[in-house]
Write a protein that holds these residues in place. Structure first.
Motif, PDB file in Angstrom:
ATOM      1  N   ARG A  71      42.796  36.516  32.541  1.00 57.76           N
ATOM      2  CA  ARG A  71      42.507  35.433  31.605  1.00 57.76           C
ATOM      3  C   ARG A  71      41.515  34.465  32.242  1.00 57.76           C
ATOM      4  O   ARG A  71      41.209  34.564  33.417  1.00 57.76           O
ATOM      5  CB  ARG A  71      43.807  34.744  31.207  1.00 57.76           C
ATOM      6  CG  ARG A  71      44.777  35.716  30.543  1.00 57.76           C
ATOM      7  CD  ARG A  71      46.038  35.058  30.054  1.00 57.76           C
ATOM      8  NE  ARG A  71      46.931  36.057  29.463  1.00 57.76           N
ATOM      9  CZ  ARG A  71      48.121  35.767  28.953  1.00 57.76           C
ATOM     10  NH1 ARG A  71      48.577  34.525  28.967  1.00 57.76           N
ATOM     11  NH2 ARG A  71      48.872  36.726  28.445  1.00 57.76           N
ATOM     12  N   ASN A  72      41.059  33.528  31.461  1.00 53.31           N
ATOM     13  CA  ASN A  72      39.996  32.634  31.924  1.00 53.31           C
ATOM     14  C   ASN A  72      40.304  32.016  33.281  1.00 53.31           C
ATOM     15  O   ASN A  72      39.455  31.988  34.174  1.00 53.31           O
ATOM     16  CB  ASN A  72      39.768  31.513  30.898  1.00 53.31           C
ATOM     17  CG  ASN A  72      39.218  32.039  29.587  1.00 53.31           C
ATOM     18  OD1 ASN A  72      38.569  33.072  29.541  1.00 53.31           O
ATOM     19  ND2 ASN A  72      39.499  31.324  28.506  1.00 53.31           N
ATOM     20  N   GLY A  73      41.513  31.518  33.417  1.00 52.58           N
ATOM     21  CA  GLY A  73      41.863  30.812  34.642  1.00 52.58           C
ATOM     22  C   GLY A  73      42.019  31.702  35.856  1.00 52.58           C
ATOM     23  O   GLY A  73      42.160  31.204  36.985  1.00 52.58           O
ATOM     24  N   VAL A  78      40.027  36.065  41.199  1.00 54.22           N
ATOM     25  CA  VAL A  78      39.422  37.405  41.170  1.00 54.22           C
ATOM     26  C   VAL A  78      38.154  37.425  42.008  1.00 54.22           C
ATOM     27  O   VAL A  78      37.930  38.342  42.826  1.00 54.22           O
ATOM     28  CB  VAL A  78      39.118  37.832  39.719  1.00 54.22           C
ATOM     29  CG1 VAL A  78      38.265  39.110  39.703  1.00 54.22           C
ATOM     30  CG2 VAL A  78      40.401  38.063  38.940  1.00 54.22           C
ATOM     31  N   GLU A  79      37.320  36.430  41.841  1.00 61.27           N
ATOM     32  CA  GLU A  79      36.057  36.365  42.578  1.00 61.27           C
ATOM     33  C   GLU A  79      36.304  36.275  44.081  1.00 61.27           C
ATOM     34  O   GLU A  79      35.640  36.962  44.875  1.00 61.27           O
ATOM     35  CB  GLU A  79      35.239  35.169  42.089  1.00 61.27           C
ATOM     36  CG  GLU A  79      34.729  35.350  40.665  1.00 61.27           C
ATOM     37  CD  GLU A  79      34.188  34.061  40.075  1.00 61.27           C
ATOM     38  OE1 GLU A  79      34.195  33.019  40.781  1.00 61.27           O
ATOM     39  OE2 GLU A  79      33.768  34.085  38.903  1.00 61.27           O
ATOM     40  N   GLU A  84      36.382  38.958  49.450  1.00 58.91           N
ATOM     41  CA  GLU A  84      37.106  39.270  50.681  1.00 58.91           C
ATOM     42  C   GLU A  84      37.251  40.771  50.886  1.00 58.91           C
ATOM     43  O   GLU A  84      37.034  41.284  51.993  1.00 58.91           O
ATOM     44  CB  GLU A  84      38.486  38.591  50.646  1.00 58.91           C
ATOM     45  CG  GLU A  84      38.419  37.070  50.733  1.00 58.91           C
ATOM     46  CD  GLU A  84      39.777  36.419  50.563  1.00 58.91           C
ATOM     47  OE1 GLU A  84      39.965  35.310  51.099  1.00 58.91           O
ATOM     48  OE2 GLU A  84      40.652  37.006  49.889  1.00 58.91           O
ATOM     49  N   VAL A  85      37.609  41.495  49.830  1.00 61.72           N
ATOM     50  CA  VAL A  85      37.819  42.940  49.953  1.00 61.72           C
ATOM     51  C   VAL A  85      36.492  43.659  50.216  1.00 61.72           C
ATOM     52  O   VAL A  85      36.444  44.654  50.940  1.00 61.72           O
ATOM     53  CB  VAL A  85      38.515  43.499  48.700  1.00 61.72           C
ATOM     54  CG1 VAL A  85      38.604  45.028  48.754  1.00 61.72           C
ATOM     55  CG2 VAL A  85      39.920  42.905  48.566  1.00 61.72           C
ATOM     56  N   GLY A  99      35.302  41.932  31.864  1.00 61.44           N
ATOM     57  CA  GLY A  99      34.948  40.748  32.632  1.00 61.44           C
ATOM     58  C   GLY A  99      35.047  40.978  34.122  1.00 61.44           C
ATOM     59  O   GLY A  99      34.229  40.471  34.905  1.00 61.44           O
ATOM     60  N   VAL A 100      36.032  41.772  34.540  1.00 66.35           N
ATOM     61  CA  VAL A 100      36.181  42.113  35.956  1.00 66.35           C
ATOM     62  C   VAL A 100      35.061  43.060  36.377  1.00 66.35           C
ATOM     63  O   VAL A 100      34.533  42.964  37.491  1.00 66.35           O
ATOM     64  CB  VAL A 100      37.570  42.727  36.220  1.00 66.35           C
ATOM     65  CG1 VAL A 100      37.678  43.211  37.656  1.00 66.35           C
ATOM     66  CG2 VAL A 100      38.663  41.702  35.929  1.00 66.35           C
TER      67      VAL A 100
END
Length: 410
Positions: A71-73, A78-79, A84-85, A99-100
């Motif tokens: 979701r938006n929040g 996620v970023e 990091e990964v 979106g991902v």
């Protein structure tokens, strides 16, 4: 016939090592957020770094699941996760949310994108669409038949296709379910599914509240939404001929023993099929018997043959468990997981998917720096074990014991 990848689940660092050691070409794992197995142990960044290093040193690829619908929040987290990964150099991100997808492309453009089964891809036009979005592999919906898979590969040969071949099935369309959200307030599309479909359900008539009527008249109740487990081993040749590039085993919340046996069996099956077809069919009954020795529900080939046979198991939602994992042989000693006693009948399972029966005749355990004779070895002890016959014990041999089946009567 090309040789497809054997892709195994890794719900923890230990399970990853079992998957790698027992023959996986690739493994898939999740971080602590945004993957669809919240109940798995999953990986911290430090553990993920160790996991990727362990796998890559042995020529095994690692795919990181990022397939929750966000979701938006959620995007700041996620970023940060992607950034990091990315530094750990995974071989791919498994994604489903558009979106991902755009986020990963922006922040880690060098990492491959694999489209999760959660995206519900059931046709070649959808595969073409996701190809244009930068996806290199599509994990197809489990509802497809082999013929449909074959047509997709023929029409879009430059996109890799991944297909589930073993493990738990979901009664909802490709896992998109809201039942858990409603009944236990746990969001299945963010990995927290409570498996409400496995519960026992009864029927209630509107004017008679409190009167619970079983939908089938037996002593168990009725598990009307409880699906069987998938086992596509008998259809492996057809899947390979259809052009499947990766054979995926479900089970990030299953045990290390489950991971070891299923990975070893499918590794052996793929090697035989691509090198000696007749030998595969000779060994198929034995390989199927090995899959009966891991925790499972009754097996089905699912939708792969396009049949309308029963995929649901109405009697009970319990797993069939008829073998106990006793230990594994590493570095010249048995690492004990469950009690092992002198006189027990046991089985030794080798990484080559071969098994042998024997009786334990003597046990020596390490205790306070000394090696002592014992009648029983306990969990977490290191032991030396002798058997009543010559049996091949190689590195990573598993010791197990048959028990009265839990969930038998199914």
């Amino acid at each position: 016939m090309g040789k497809p990848e054997v892709l195994a689940p890794a719900g923890s660092l230990e399970k990853l090592k079992f998957a790698v050691d027992f023959g996986a070409d690739a493994v898939y794992l999740g971080g602590k957020l945004f993957n669809l197995r919240a109940k798995a142990a999953n990986f911290t960044l430090e553990e993920m770094a160790e996991a990727i290093d362990y796998a890559h040193k042995r020529g095994v690829k690692v795919y990181v699941t990022l397939n929750a619908f966000v979701r938006n929040g959620d995007f700041p987290a996620v970023e940060e996760f992607v950034k990091e990964v990315r530094q750990l150099k995974p071989d791919a991100f498994i994604v489903s949310d558009p979106g991902v997808i755009t986020t990963v492309k922006e922040l880690a453009p060098e990492v491959e994108l694999h489209l999760s089964t959660q995206a519900n891809v059931t046709n070649y036009r959808a595969v073409k669409f996701y190809r244009s979005a930068g996806v290199s592999r599509v994990v197809l919906a489990r509802e497809l038949s082999i013929e449909e898979i074959r047509e997709i590969k023929e029409r879009v040969p430059d996109v890799e296709l991944e297909v589930f071949v073993h493990g738990a099935m979901c009664m909802a369309y490709s896992g998109r379910c809201l039942l858990s959200n409603y009944l236990s307030y746990r969001e299945s599309n963010k990995g927290a599914c409570s498996q409400s479909c496995r519960w026992k359900f009864y029927l209630v008539e509107e004017t008679r509240p409190g009167e619970f009527m079983p939908i089938e008249e037996d002593q168990h109740g009725t598990y009307i939404l409880n699906s069987k487990d998938l086992c596509a081993l008998p259809l492996l040749e057809e899947l390979i001929e259809a052009g499947v590039d990766s054979l995926k085993i479900e089970g990030r919340v299953k045990s290390a023993y489950y991971v070891a046996v299923t990975t070893s069996v499918y590794r052996r099956a793929v090697d035989l099929l691509t090198e000696n077809r007749e030998a595969f069919y000779r060994e198929l009954p034995k390989l199927m018997a090995e899959l009966e020795k891991v925790s499972h529900r009754p097996y089905t080939t699912g939708f792969l043959k396009g049949e309308n046979g029963s995929l649901q198991h109405y009697e009970t939602s319990s797993y069939i468990r008829n073998y106990k994992f006793l230990g594994i042989y590493r570095d010249g000693v048995w690492q004990v997981r469950n009690p092992i006693r002198v006189g027990q009948e046991v089985e030794l399972f080798l990484p080559t998917a071969e098994s042998f029966k024997a009786k334990v005749t003597a046990i020596e355990v390490e205790k306070k720096g000394r090696i002592i004779r014992a009648e029983e070895a306990h969990p977490n002890q290191r032991a030396k074990i002798r058997f009543d016959k010559e049996v091949p014990v190689t590195e990573r041999t598993i010791l197990r014991r048959e028990e009265a089946p839990v969930g038998a009567g199914v």
